[in-house]
Design a protein around this motif. Structure first.
Motif, mmCIF file in Angstrom:
data_model
loop_
_atom_site.group_PDB
_atom_site.id
_atom_site.type_symbol
_atom_site.label_atom_id
_atom_site.label_comp_id
_atom_site.label_asym_id
_atom_site.label_seq_id
_atom_site.Cartn_x
_atom_site.Cartn_y
_atom_site.Cartn_z
ATOM 1 N N PHE A 168 35.735 38.236 45.575
ATOM 2 C CA PHE A 168 36.578 38.466 46.543
ATOM 3 C C PHE A 168 36.508 37.474 47.471
ATOM 4 O O PHE A 168 36.831 37.335 48.875
ATOM 5 N N GLY A 169 36.406 36.256 47.000
ATOM 6 C CA GLY A 169 36.432 34.944 48.064
ATOM 7 C C GLY A 169 35.367 34.593 48.895
ATOM 8 O O GLY A 169 35.403 33.978 50.012
ATOM 9 N N PHE A 171 43.138 42.067 52.131
ATOM 10 C CA PHE A 171 42.027 42.154 51.319
ATOM 11 C C PHE A 171 42.055 41.048 50.545
ATOM 12 O O PHE A 171 43.250 40.282 50.481
ATOM 13 N N ALA A 172 40.979 40.495 50.205
ATOM 14 C CA ALA A 172 40.937 39.221 49.416
ATOM 15 C C ALA A 172 41.490 39.394 48.003
ATOM 16 O O ALA A 172 41.446 40.526 47.387
ATOM 17 N N VAL A 173 42.019 38.262 47.410
ATOM 18 C CA VAL A 173 42.645 38.437 46.018
ATOM 19 C C VAL A 173 41.484 38.369 45.088
ATOM 20 O O VAL A 173 40.376 37.970 45.122
ATOM 21 N N PHE A 174 41.612 39.189 43.991
ATOM 22 C CA PHE A 174 40.515 39.353 43.308
ATOM 23 C C PHE A 174 41.165 39.295 41.641
ATOM 24 O O PHE A 174 42.195 39.142 41.441
ATOM 25 N N ASN A 175 40.059 39.631 40.423
ATOM 26 C CA ASN A 175 40.491 39.659 39.308
ATOM 27 C C ASN A 175 39.917 40.680 38.418
ATOM 28 O O ASN A 175 39.341 41.344 39.064
ATOM 29 N N GLY A 231 50.652 43.257 44.048
ATOM 30 C CA GLY A 231 51.383 42.163 43.375
ATOM 31 C C GLY A 231 50.420 41.015 42.646
ATOM 32 O O GLY A 231 49.197 41.229 42.845
ATOM 33 N N PHE A 232 51.109 40.007 42.101
ATOM 34 C CA PHE A 232 49.955 39.082 41.399
ATOM 35 C C PHE A 232 49.955 37.624 42.305
ATOM 36 O O PHE A 232 51.510 37.540 42.627
ATOM 37 N N ILE A 269 44.935 39.281 41.562
ATOM 38 C CA ILE A 269 45.500 40.871 41.896
ATOM 39 C C ILE A 269 45.365 40.782 43.481
ATOM 40 O O ILE A 269 44.611 40.580 44.243
ATOM 41 N N ASN A 270 46.606 41.159 43.988
ATOM 42 C CA ASN A 270 46.594 40.918 45.297
ATOM 43 C C ASN A 270 47.147 42.286 46.001
ATOM 44 O O ASN A 270 48.240 42.920 45.606
ATOM 45 N N LEU A 271 46.254 43.174 46.749
ATOM 46 C CA LEU A 271 46.685 44.062 47.343
ATOM 47 C C LEU A 271 47.619 44.093 48.606
ATOM 48 O O LEU A 271 46.925 43.775 49.605
#
Length: 214
Positions: free
Chosen positions: A49-50, A120-124, A38-39, A113-115
């Motif tokens: 990745f933070g 896992f870290a939120v990314f773009n 999701g977002f 972008i959230n898996l």
């Protein structure tokens, strides 16, 4: 030209997606595929990745220097790199520029972008470009070296074959010359030499007869 298009499209897609996230879901979340991904709006002050959180200034300087170096490598060694490798390097540059723009103008990077199926870290999109570009560049380098090694072995084999063929031709030529010399040594004497030999024999026979008569 291809590399410029890849960089432009990568940065454009990254920035447009971030503008949409900021406008549509500022500091909120949106389920796209529940349980899968999701977002989620996140302001990342670290690296991709933070990683290295709250190091925006340092990462900004390092990212800027890295972009300069990567652009120099792409221009300097463009002819040595395969098309796949150049695209990979262009994707890395696009990802770096996308996040660098955020750090310079916002002071942080917008991730969304959230898996959800894994921790896992939120990314773009910029992070995706950089990751895919790194994989492409590694594949191009690995398989490019293998292809080069096979080419060198093939060239060595071809040179060995040429040397062996030249040696065989030299041996055949030497054999032909030897046969020619043997044929020349076994050839019959010329008619003049045969006539001189016959005259000498006749003189010897006449002298023998006169000796007997006496």
């Amino acid at each position: 030209m291809l590399e410029c298009i890849v960089v432009f499209l990568g940065v454009l897609l990254d920035q447009l997606s971030k503008l949409w996230v900021v406008d549509a879901m500022y500091q909120s979340s949106m389920a796209v595929w529940p349980g899968v991904f999701g977002f989620t709006y996140v302001e990342n002050t670290g690296a991709a990745f933070g990683v290295l959180g709250k190091s925006t200034l340092v990462l900004t300087v390092v990212s800027a220097l890295a972009m300069v170096v990567l652009c120099f490598v792409l221009v300097k060694f463009r002819k040595e790199l395969s098309k796949f490798g150049r695209v990979g390097l262009a994707l890395i540059i696009a990802g770096g520029l996308g996040n660098l723009i955020d750090r310079v103008f916002l002071g942080y990077v917008v991730d969304f972008i959230n898996l959800e199926f894994m921790h896992f870290a939120v990314f773009n999109v910029a992070d995706i470009c950089a990751t895919v570009g790194t994989i492409c560049l590694l594949i191009a380098i690995i398989f490019g070296e293998r292809k080069k090694g096979k080419g060198e072995l093939s060239a060595d084999g071809e040179r060995d074959g040429q040397i062996s063929g030249a040696a065989d031709q030299g041996g055949e030529a030497a054999g032909a010359a030897g046969k020619a010399e043997d044929t020349h040594s076994e050839a019959p004497e010329p008619p003049a030499a045969q006539a001189d030999a016959a005259g000498s024999q006749a003189g010897e026979d006449g002298a023998a007869d006169r000796g007997h008569g006496a």
